[in-house]
Design a protein around this motif. Structure first.
Motif, PDB file in Angstrom:
ATOM      1  N   GLY A  90      18.289  -7.399   7.424  1.00  0.00           N
ATOM      2  CA  GLY A  90      17.571  -6.194   7.020  1.00  0.00           C
ATOM      3  C   GLY A  90      16.926  -6.261   5.651  1.00  0.00           C
ATOM      4  O   GLY A  90      16.434  -5.251   5.143  1.00  0.00           O
ATOM      5  N   VAL A  91      16.888  -7.448   5.049  1.00  0.00           N
ATOM      6  CA  VAL A  91      16.335  -7.593   3.701  1.00  0.00           C
ATOM      7  C   VAL A  91      14.843  -7.297   3.695  1.00  0.00           C
ATOM      8  O   VAL A  91      14.353  -6.512   2.866  1.00  0.00           O
ATOM      9  N   ALA A  92      14.090  -7.900   4.592  1.00  0.00           N
ATOM     10  CA  ALA A  92      12.638  -7.678   4.629  1.00  0.00           C
ATOM     11  C   ALA A  92      12.321  -6.218   4.936  1.00  0.00           C
ATOM     12  O   ALA A  92      11.382  -5.652   4.369  1.00  0.00           O
ATOM     13  N   ALA A  93      13.099  -5.595   5.801  1.00  0.00           N
ATOM     14  CA  ALA A  93      12.883  -4.178   6.113  1.00  0.00           C
ATOM     15  C   ALA A  93      13.118  -3.314   4.876  1.00  0.00           C
ATOM     16  O   ALA A  93      12.346  -2.392   4.604  1.00  0.00           O
ATOM     17  N   THR A  96      10.183  -3.828   2.498  1.00  0.00           N
ATOM     18  CA  THR A  96       8.987  -3.178   3.030  1.00  0.00           C
ATOM     19  C   THR A  96       9.070  -1.663   2.873  1.00  0.00           C
ATOM     20  O   THR A  96       8.104  -1.015   2.454  1.00  0.00           O
ATOM     21  N   ASP A  97      10.225  -1.091   3.192  1.00  0.00           N
ATOM     22  CA  ASP A  97      10.401   0.358   3.056  1.00  0.00           C
ATOM     23  C   ASP A  97      10.177   0.803   1.616  1.00  0.00           C
ATOM     24  O   ASP A  97       9.518   1.808   1.360  1.00  0.00           O
ATOM     25  N   LYS A  98      10.728   0.053   0.669  1.00  0.00           N
ATOM     26  CA  LYS A  98      10.561   0.404  -0.746  1.00  0.00           C
ATOM     27  C   LYS A  98       9.092   0.280  -1.163  1.00  0.00           C
ATOM     28  O   LYS A  98       8.569   1.136  -1.884  1.00  0.00           O
ATOM     29  N   ALA A  99       8.415  -0.774  -0.702  1.00  0.00           N
ATOM     30  CA  ALA A  99       7.006  -0.953  -1.030  1.00  0.00           C
ATOM     31  C   ALA A  99       6.175   0.203  -0.483  1.00  0.00           C
ATOM     32  O   ALA A  99       5.277   0.714  -1.173  1.00  0.00           O
ATOM     33  N   LEU A 100       6.452   0.638   0.735  1.00  0.00           N
ATOM     34  CA  LEU A 100       5.712   1.761   1.320  1.00  0.00           C
ATOM     35  C   LEU A 100       5.968   3.042   0.534  1.00  0.00           C
ATOM     36  O   LEU A 100       5.052   3.837   0.294  1.00  0.00           O
ATOM     37  N   GLU A 101       7.195   3.244   0.117  1.00  0.00           N
ATOM     38  CA  GLU A 101       7.538   4.417  -0.697  1.00  0.00           C
ATOM     39  C   GLU A 101       6.753   4.411  -2.014  1.00  0.00           C
ATOM     40  O   GLU A 101       6.186   5.428  -2.422  1.00  0.00           O
ATOM     41  N   LEU A 102       6.705   3.260  -2.674  1.00  0.00           N
ATOM     42  CA  LEU A 102       5.986   3.155  -3.943  1.00  0.00           C
ATOM     43  C   LEU A 102       4.478   3.348  -3.752  1.00  0.00           C
ATOM     44  O   LEU A 102       3.826   4.007  -4.572  1.00  0.00           O
ATOM     45  N   ALA A 103       3.925   2.797  -2.684  1.00  0.00           N
ATOM     46  CA  ALA A 103       2.494   2.959  -2.409  1.00  0.00           C
ATOM     47  C   ALA A 103       2.164   4.430  -2.142  1.00  0.00           C
ATOM     48  O   ALA A 103       1.151   4.945  -2.629  1.00  0.00           O
ATOM     49  N   ARG A 104       3.026   5.086  -1.395  1.00  0.00           N
ATOM     50  CA  ARG A 104       2.822   6.511  -1.106  1.00  0.00           C
ATOM     51  C   ARG A 104       2.854   7.321  -2.411  1.00  0.00           C
ATOM     52  O   ARG A 104       1.984   8.158  -2.657  1.00  0.00           O
ATOM     53  N   ARG A 128       7.807  -2.201  13.844  1.00  0.00           N
ATOM     54  CA  ARG A 128       8.864  -1.184  13.797  1.00  0.00           C
ATOM     55  C   ARG A 128       8.710  -0.280  12.574  1.00  0.00           C
ATOM     56  O   ARG A 128       9.053   0.898  12.609  1.00  0.00           O
ATOM     57  N   ALA A 129       8.183  -0.831  11.479  1.00  0.00           N
ATOM     58  CA  ALA A 129       7.984  -0.052  10.252  1.00  0.00           C
ATOM     59  C   ALA A 129       6.789   0.891  10.357  1.00  0.00           C
ATOM     60  O   ALA A 129       6.578   1.724   9.477  1.00  0.00           O
ATOM     61  N   GLY A 130       5.992   0.754  11.421  1.00  0.00           N
ATOM     62  CA  GLY A 130       4.863   1.645  11.628  1.00  0.00           C
ATOM     63  C   GLY A 130       3.495   1.032  11.381  1.00  0.00           C
ATOM     64  O   GLY A 130       2.483   1.708  11.525  1.00  0.00           O
ATOM     65  N   PHE A 131       3.449  -0.229  11.021  1.00  0.00           N
ATOM     66  CA  PHE A 131       2.155  -0.896  10.856  1.00  0.00           C
ATOM     67  C   PHE A 131       1.508  -1.042  12.233  1.00  0.00           C
ATOM     68  O   PHE A 131       2.190  -1.305  13.217  1.00  0.00           O
ATOM     69  N   GLN A 132       0.211  -0.874  12.274  1.00  0.00           N
ATOM     70  CA  GLN A 132      -0.539  -1.036  13.514  1.00  0.00           C
ATOM     71  C   GLN A 132      -1.448  -2.238  13.390  1.00  0.00           C
ATOM     72  O   GLN A 132      -2.096  -2.441  12.361  1.00  0.00           O
ATOM     73  N   ARG A 133      -1.475  -3.027  14.448  1.00  0.00           N
ATOM     74  CA  ARG A 133      -2.351  -4.198  14.479  1.00  0.00           C
ATOM     75  C   ARG A 133      -3.796  -3.749  14.478  1.00  0.00           C
ATOM     76  O   ARG A 133      -4.153  -2.791  15.156  1.00  0.00           O
ATOM     77  N   ARG A 134      -4.621  -4.427  13.706  1.00  0.00           N
ATOM     78  CA  ARG A 134      -6.037  -4.080  13.634  1.00  0.00           C
ATOM     79  C   ARG A 134      -6.865  -5.218  14.191  1.00  0.00           C
ATOM     80  O   ARG A 134      -6.506  -6.374  14.045  1.00  0.00           O
ATOM     81  N   GLU A 135      -7.977  -4.837  14.796  1.00  0.00           N
ATOM     82  CA  GLU A 135      -8.944  -5.830  15.228  1.00  0.00           C
ATOM     83  C   GLU A 135      -9.763  -6.200  14.005  1.00  0.00           C
ATOM     84  O   GLU A 135     -10.564  -5.412  13.526  1.00  0.00           O
ATOM     85  N   SER A 136      -9.511  -7.360  13.487  1.00  0.00           N
ATOM     86  CA  SER A 136     -10.185  -7.764  12.260  1.00  0.00           C
ATOM     87  C   SER A 136     -10.169  -9.277  12.175  1.00  0.00           C
ATOM     88  O   SER A 136      -9.303  -9.932  12.744  1.00  0.00           O
ATOM     89  N   LEU A 137     -11.112  -9.790  11.471  1.00  0.00           N
ATOM     90  CA  LEU A 137     -11.121 -11.209  11.165  1.00  0.00           C
ATOM     91  C   LEU A 137     -10.807 -11.348   9.689  1.00  0.00           C
ATOM     92  O   LEU A 137     -11.308 -10.587   8.873  1.00  0.00           O
ATOM     93  N   VAL A 138      -9.989 -12.312   9.360  1.00  0.00           N
ATOM     94  CA  VAL A 138      -9.694 -12.577   7.961  1.00  0.00           C
ATOM     95  C   VAL A 138     -10.413 -13.863   7.596  1.00  0.00           C
ATOM     96  O   VAL A 138     -10.270 -14.878   8.275  1.00  0.00           O
ATOM     97  N   TYR A 139     -11.190 -13.791   6.551  1.00  0.00           N
ATOM     98  CA  TYR A 139     -11.930 -14.956   6.082  1.00  0.00           C
ATOM     99  C   TYR A 139     -11.342 -15.387   4.751  1.00  0.00           C
ATOM    100  O   TYR A 139     -10.899 -14.552   3.961  1.00  0.00           O
ATOM    101  N   ARG A 140     -11.348 -16.668   4.506  1.00  0.00           N
ATOM    102  CA  ARG A 140     -10.852 -17.192   3.246  1.00  0.00           C
ATOM    103  C   ARG A 140     -11.815 -18.232   2.717  1.00  0.00           C
ATOM    104  O   ARG A 140     -12.284 -19.091   3.446  1.00  0.00           O
ATOM    105  N   PHE A 141     -12.086 -18.160   1.448  1.00  0.00           N
ATOM    106  CA  PHE A 141     -12.899 -19.162   0.744  1.00  0.00           C
ATOM    107  C   PHE A 141     -12.011 -19.787  -0.297  1.00  0.00           C
ATOM    108  O   PHE A 141     -11.540 -19.112  -1.216  1.00  0.00           O
ATOM    109  N   ALA A 142     -11.744 -21.066  -0.160  1.00  0.00           N
ATOM    110  CA  ALA A 142     -10.866 -21.776  -1.093  1.00  0.00           C
ATOM    111  C   ALA A 142     -11.645 -22.151  -2.355  1.00  0.00           C
ATOM    112  O   ALA A 142     -12.632 -22.872  -2.283  1.00  0.00           O
ATOM    113  N   LEU A 143     -11.184 -21.658  -3.478  1.00  0.00           N
ATOM    114  CA  LEU A 143     -11.865 -21.923  -4.743  1.00  0.00           C
ATOM    115  C   LEU A 143     -11.308 -23.130  -5.481  1.00  0.00           C
ATOM    116  O   LEU A 143     -11.941 -23.620  -6.405  1.00  0.00           O
ATOM    117  N   ASP A 144     -10.150 -23.595  -5.086  1.00  0.00           N
ATOM    118  CA  ASP A 144      -9.534 -24.705  -5.833  1.00  0.00           C
ATOM    119  C   ASP A 144      -9.649 -26.030  -5.110  1.00  0.00           C
ATOM    120  O   ASP A 144      -8.748 -26.842  -5.133  1.00  0.00           O
TER     121      ASP A 144
END
Length: 145
Positions: A90-93, A96-104, A128-144
Motif C-alpha cells: 500500500g505504499v504507492a497508494a 498517491t493519495d497524499k499527492a492528490l490531497e496536496l494538489a487539491r 482504483r485511485a480514480g485516474f481515468q485513461r485518456r486517449e493521448s499520444l505522448v511525445y518526447r524529444f531527447a535533449l541530451d
C-alpha cells in the motif's frame, strides 16, 4: 504496519541514500543523483517531493509537480517508486493519495500521470485511485543526445 508519508524539504544523508537506492529501481537509464541534485529536486518551487516510511525506513518516493497554465493550475505525479522489499503493502497508494490531497489543496484543476502498459499493478492502482485513461499520444524529444 503503518505507512508514514512525509514532505521532503532538504537533502539529508538519509534522503540522498534513499534516492541512490530507489532511482535504479525506477529507471535503468537515469543518472545517479548526488547531494546537489537531490537538493535541487526537493527545493525546486514547482516540486513537492514525498517519501514513504515503514518502521522509520524510507521505502518509496513520489514527486508532485504543479504549474500554472493559461487553462488553470495543473499537476503531474512523476517518478513513483517503491522499494522492491515494500511492494504490495500500500505504499504507492498512500503516496498517491497524499499527492492528490496536496494538489487539491493547491487548487489544481487536474492531476496527470503516465505509466507504461507493462506496469500492470501500478496501472490497477491508478485506476482504483480514480485516474481515468485518456486517449493521448505522448511525445518526447531527447535533449541530451
Amino acid at each position: 504496519m503503518t505507512i508514514e508519508i512525509e514532505l521532503v524539504q532538504e537533502a539529508t544523508n538519509e534522503v540522498v541514500a534513499a534516492f541512490e537506492r530507489l532511482v535504479p529501481q525506477l529507471s535503468t537509464s537515469a543518472k545517479p543523483l548526488d547531494r546537489d541534485s537531490v537538493a535541487r529536486l526537493v527545493t525546486f518551487e514547482a516540486n513537492t517531493v514525498l517519501v514513504a516510511r515503514i518502521e522509520g525506513e524510507i521505502v518509496g518516493t513520489l514527486t508532485l509537480v504543479a504549474f500554472p497554465l493559461p487553462s488553470g493550475l495543473r499537476a503531474r505525479i512523476e517518478d513513483v517508486v517503491v522499494d522492491e522489499s515494500a511492494r504490495g503493502q500500500g505504499v504507492a497508494a498512500a503516496l498517491t493519495d497524499k499527492a492528490l490531497e496536496l494538489a487539491r489543496k493547491a487548487g489544481a484543476r487536474t492531476v496527470d500521470l503516465t505509466s507504461r502498459p507493462s506496469r500492470q499493478a501500478a496501472n490497477r492502482l491508478y485506476e482504483r485511485a480514480g485516474f481515468q485513461r485518456r486517449e493521448s499520444l505522448v511525445y518526447r524529444f531527447a535533449l541530451d543526445g
